[in-house]
Design a protein around this motif. Structure first.
Motif, PDB file in Angstrom:
ATOM      1  N   PHE A  17      12.594   7.170  -7.544  1.00 27.49           N
ATOM      2  CA  PHE A  17      11.200   6.870  -7.852  1.00 27.49           C
ATOM      3  C   PHE A  17      10.536   6.308  -6.605  1.00 27.49           C
ATOM      4  O   PHE A  17      11.097   5.460  -5.910  1.00 27.49           O
ATOM      5  N   GLY A  18       9.315   6.771  -6.338  1.00 24.97           N
ATOM      6  CA  GLY A  18       8.664   6.463  -5.089  1.00 24.97           C
ATOM      7  C   GLY A  18       7.752   5.253  -5.101  1.00 24.97           C
ATOM      8  O   GLY A  18       7.915   4.319  -5.884  1.00 24.97           O
ATOM      9  N   GLY A  19       6.744   5.311  -4.229  1.00 24.19           N
ATOM     10  CA  GLY A  19       5.956   4.137  -3.899  1.00 24.19           C
ATOM     11  C   GLY A  19       4.810   3.809  -4.822  1.00 24.19           C
ATOM     12  O   GLY A  19       4.114   2.816  -4.595  1.00 24.19           O
ATOM     13  N   TYR A  20       4.579   4.611  -5.854  1.00 19.87           N
ATOM     14  CA  TYR A  20       3.557   4.233  -6.839  1.00 19.87           C
ATOM     15  C   TYR A  20       4.177   3.191  -7.761  1.00 19.87           C
ATOM     16  O   TYR A  20       4.283   3.371  -8.982  1.00 19.87           O
ATOM     17  N   VAL A  49      -8.939   6.084   5.800  1.00 23.54           N
ATOM     18  CA  VAL A  49      -8.491   6.047   4.408  1.00 23.54           C
ATOM     19  C   VAL A  49      -9.598   5.630   3.453  1.00 23.54           C
ATOM     20  O   VAL A  49     -10.552   4.960   3.833  1.00 23.54           O
ATOM     21  N   GLU A  50      -9.423   6.052   2.220  1.00 23.92           N
ATOM     22  CA  GLU A  50     -10.214   5.565   1.089  1.00 23.92           C
ATOM     23  C   GLU A  50      -9.273   4.804   0.181  1.00 23.92           C
ATOM     24  O   GLU A  50      -8.249   5.344  -0.249  1.00 23.92           O
ATOM     25  N   TYR A  71       0.841  -1.193   0.000  1.00 22.02           N
ATOM     26  CA  TYR A  71       0.000   0.000   0.000  1.00 22.02           C
ATOM     27  C   TYR A  71       0.880   1.249   0.000  1.00 22.02           C
ATOM     28  O   TYR A  71       1.954   1.260   0.590  1.00 22.02           O
ATOM     29  N   CYS A  72       0.358   2.295  -0.653  1.00 20.27           N
ATOM     30  CA  CYS A  72       1.075   3.579  -0.667  1.00 20.27           C
ATOM     31  C   CYS A  72       0.065   4.702  -0.524  1.00 20.27           C
ATOM     32  O   CYS A  72      -0.903   4.788  -1.293  1.00 20.27           O
ATOM     33  N   GLY A  73       0.279   5.554   0.476  1.00 21.62           N
ATOM     34  CA  GLY A  73      -0.601   6.683   0.685  1.00 21.62           C
ATOM     35  C   GLY A  73      -0.400   7.764  -0.363  1.00 21.62           C
ATOM     36  O   GLY A  73       0.665   7.879  -0.986  1.00 21.62           O
ATOM     37  N   TYR A 124      -9.968  10.415   4.887  1.00 19.26           N
ATOM     38  CA  TYR A 124      -9.215  11.653   4.923  1.00 19.26           C
ATOM     39  C   TYR A 124      -7.897  11.495   4.165  1.00 19.26           C
ATOM     40  O   TYR A 124      -7.162  12.428   4.000  1.00 19.26           O
ATOM     41  N   ARG A 125      -7.621  10.292   3.762  1.00 21.43           N
ATOM     42  CA  ARG A 125      -6.387  10.030   3.028  1.00 21.43           C
ATOM     43  C   ARG A 125      -6.662   8.933   2.012  1.00 21.43           C
ATOM     44  O   ARG A 125      -7.234   7.887   2.356  1.00 21.43           O
ATOM     45  N   ALA A 126      -6.259   9.160   0.771  1.00 20.04           N
ATOM     46  CA  ALA A 126      -6.350   8.099  -0.235  1.00 20.04           C
ATOM     47  C   ALA A 126      -5.125   7.201  -0.106  1.00 20.04           C
ATOM     48  O   ALA A 126      -4.007   7.678   0.130  1.00 20.04           O
ATOM     49  N   VAL A 127      -5.347   5.909  -0.223  1.00 28.44           N
ATOM     50  CA  VAL A 127      -4.268   4.922  -0.191  1.00 28.44           C
ATOM     51  C   VAL A 127      -4.426   3.996  -1.386  1.00 28.44           C
ATOM     52  O   VAL A 127      -5.526   3.476  -1.649  1.00 28.44           O
ATOM     53  N   ILE A 128      -3.329   3.803  -2.093  1.00 34.05           N
ATOM     54  CA  ILE A 128      -3.350   2.966  -3.287  1.00 34.05           C
ATOM     55  C   ILE A 128      -3.106   1.512  -2.896  1.00 34.05           C
ATOM     56  O   ILE A 128      -2.137   1.200  -2.192  1.00 34.05           O
ATOM     57  N   ASP A 129      -3.981   0.624  -3.342  1.00 35.80           N
ATOM     58  CA  ASP A 129      -3.739  -0.813  -3.240  1.00 35.80           C
ATOM     59  C   ASP A 129      -2.846  -1.187  -4.418  1.00 35.80           C
ATOM     60  O   ASP A 129      -3.293  -1.208  -5.561  1.00 35.80           O
TER      61      ASP A 129
END
Length: 337
Positions: A110-113, A298-299, A19-21, A320-325
């Motif tokens: 390069f980051g967490g996406y 999170v969403e 997961y990455c916020g 209040y925060r989107a988090v990527i699965d």
């Protein structure tokens, strides 16, 4: 895009990202709001996952462990700030998890996406195993960004703390300040957020555009954490500080309205800024959250929906925060194959 991470070295930890916020900084960076974006840019500095490989000299992690990566992946380690354990103020420039040129070859970070990341062991965090990983990711930026100034300025039980704006940073600040024993008041422009603020631990909420309500708070707070991410007028909040009170800005990296220096002088109140937090503080806030069962609200989104999430963030619609699965990244990979 496809790119290759470095092969883990002797002191490196490789993490499969689960997961990455999605931080407001990501939005600023992809829009080049700060005029420092290095292209191509792959955001993401609220990273949680599972260790998939370790170097021969790694002692704190093993394959299969939960691990996290926050805003930094390196610093010089020898300047005064680094020696004091304040890597975020590295005098030679700390290395950002993304949009920061890697040393020594100068290639961009390069980051967490993405599906995995390789980071030197000293910049990898332990994740409490009693918390929902989805809600842990934002602690690695939003959590430590709000915790660090509270620790520095000595927020403790019995103090009266104000939190300006109940968003990605603010909702973490309320929970953390409450866990430290403070009485928290939330400033918001949206009356409907009062219920949420109470559920998060706030003792009171005030609509900041209500002049009478703001006057009633004059001189009542020991500490105010301002989490608004854009330029704004700080003076309505500044007047709410007690004599010797402190206001700290952690959201806006843009120009603010000039503060009332007469008020600052006559009440000896201060305005300061604070930048993310150190590695030690990040681990401290993770452990604190583990002890108190604190996670972000999170969403969950798929990576394919990131542009829509950015637009919703601009409209203050994220709760209040989107988090990527990051499992969703496999959809694109499978389609490409």
């Amino acid at each position: 895009m496809h790119f290759e991470r470095r092969v883990p070295g002797p002191s490196d930890v490789q993490i499969e990202i689960l997961y990455c916020g999605v931080c407001h900084s990501d939005l600023h960076q992809v829009r080049d709001d700060w005029e420092n974006t290095v292209w191509p840019c792959i955001p993401g500095h609220e990273i949680v996952g599972r260790v998939s490989a370790v170097g021969a000299e790694v002692t704190k992690f093993k394959v299969g462990d939960l691990a996290g990566v926050g805003c930094m992946v390196d610093s010089c380690q020898h300047c005064d700030s680094c020696q004091k354990g304040e890597e975020q103020y590295c005098e030679n420039g700390w290395l950002a998890t993304y949009n920061g040129p890697f040393k020594p070859d100068g290639s961009n970070t390069f980051g967490g996406y993405s599906d995995h990341i390789v980071v030197t062991e000293g910049f990898v965090l332990r994740i409490p195993d009693n918390l929902d990983l989805k809600g842990v990711a934002p602690i690695l930026c939003a959590g430590v960004t709000t915790y660090s100034p509270m620790k520095h300025w000595g927020v403790k039980a019995g103090m009266k703390v104000g939190v300006v704006a109940l968003g990605g940073l603010g909702h973490m600040a309320v929970q953390i300040a409450s866990a430290l024993g403070a009485d928290v008041t939330v400033f918001t422009t949206k009356p409907e957020k009062a219920k949420d603020a109470g559920h998060l631990g706030a003792k009171a909420s005030v609509v900041s555009t209500d002049e009478d309500a703001m006057k009633a708070l004059k001189g009542s707070l020991d500490f105010i954490l301002d989490t608004i991410p854009v330029g704004h007028d700080v003076n309505p909040y500044l007047q709410c500080l007690k004599h010797d009170g402190q206001m700290v800005l952690v959201g806006a990296l843009e120009k603010l309205e000039p503060p009332n220096n007469m008020l600052m002088a006559t009440q000896r109140v201060g305005i300061a800024g604070s930048l993310i937090g150190s590695l030690a503080e990040t681990q401290e806030v993770l452990d604190l959250c583990g002890q108190h069962g604190i996670t972000a609200q999170v969403e969950m989104i798929d990576i394919q929906d990131i542009n829509g999430a950015f637009e919703r963030m601009l409209g203050e619609e994220i709760h209040y925060r989107a988090v990527i699965d990051m499992a969703s990244l496999k959809k694109d990979r499978n389609a490409a194959d």
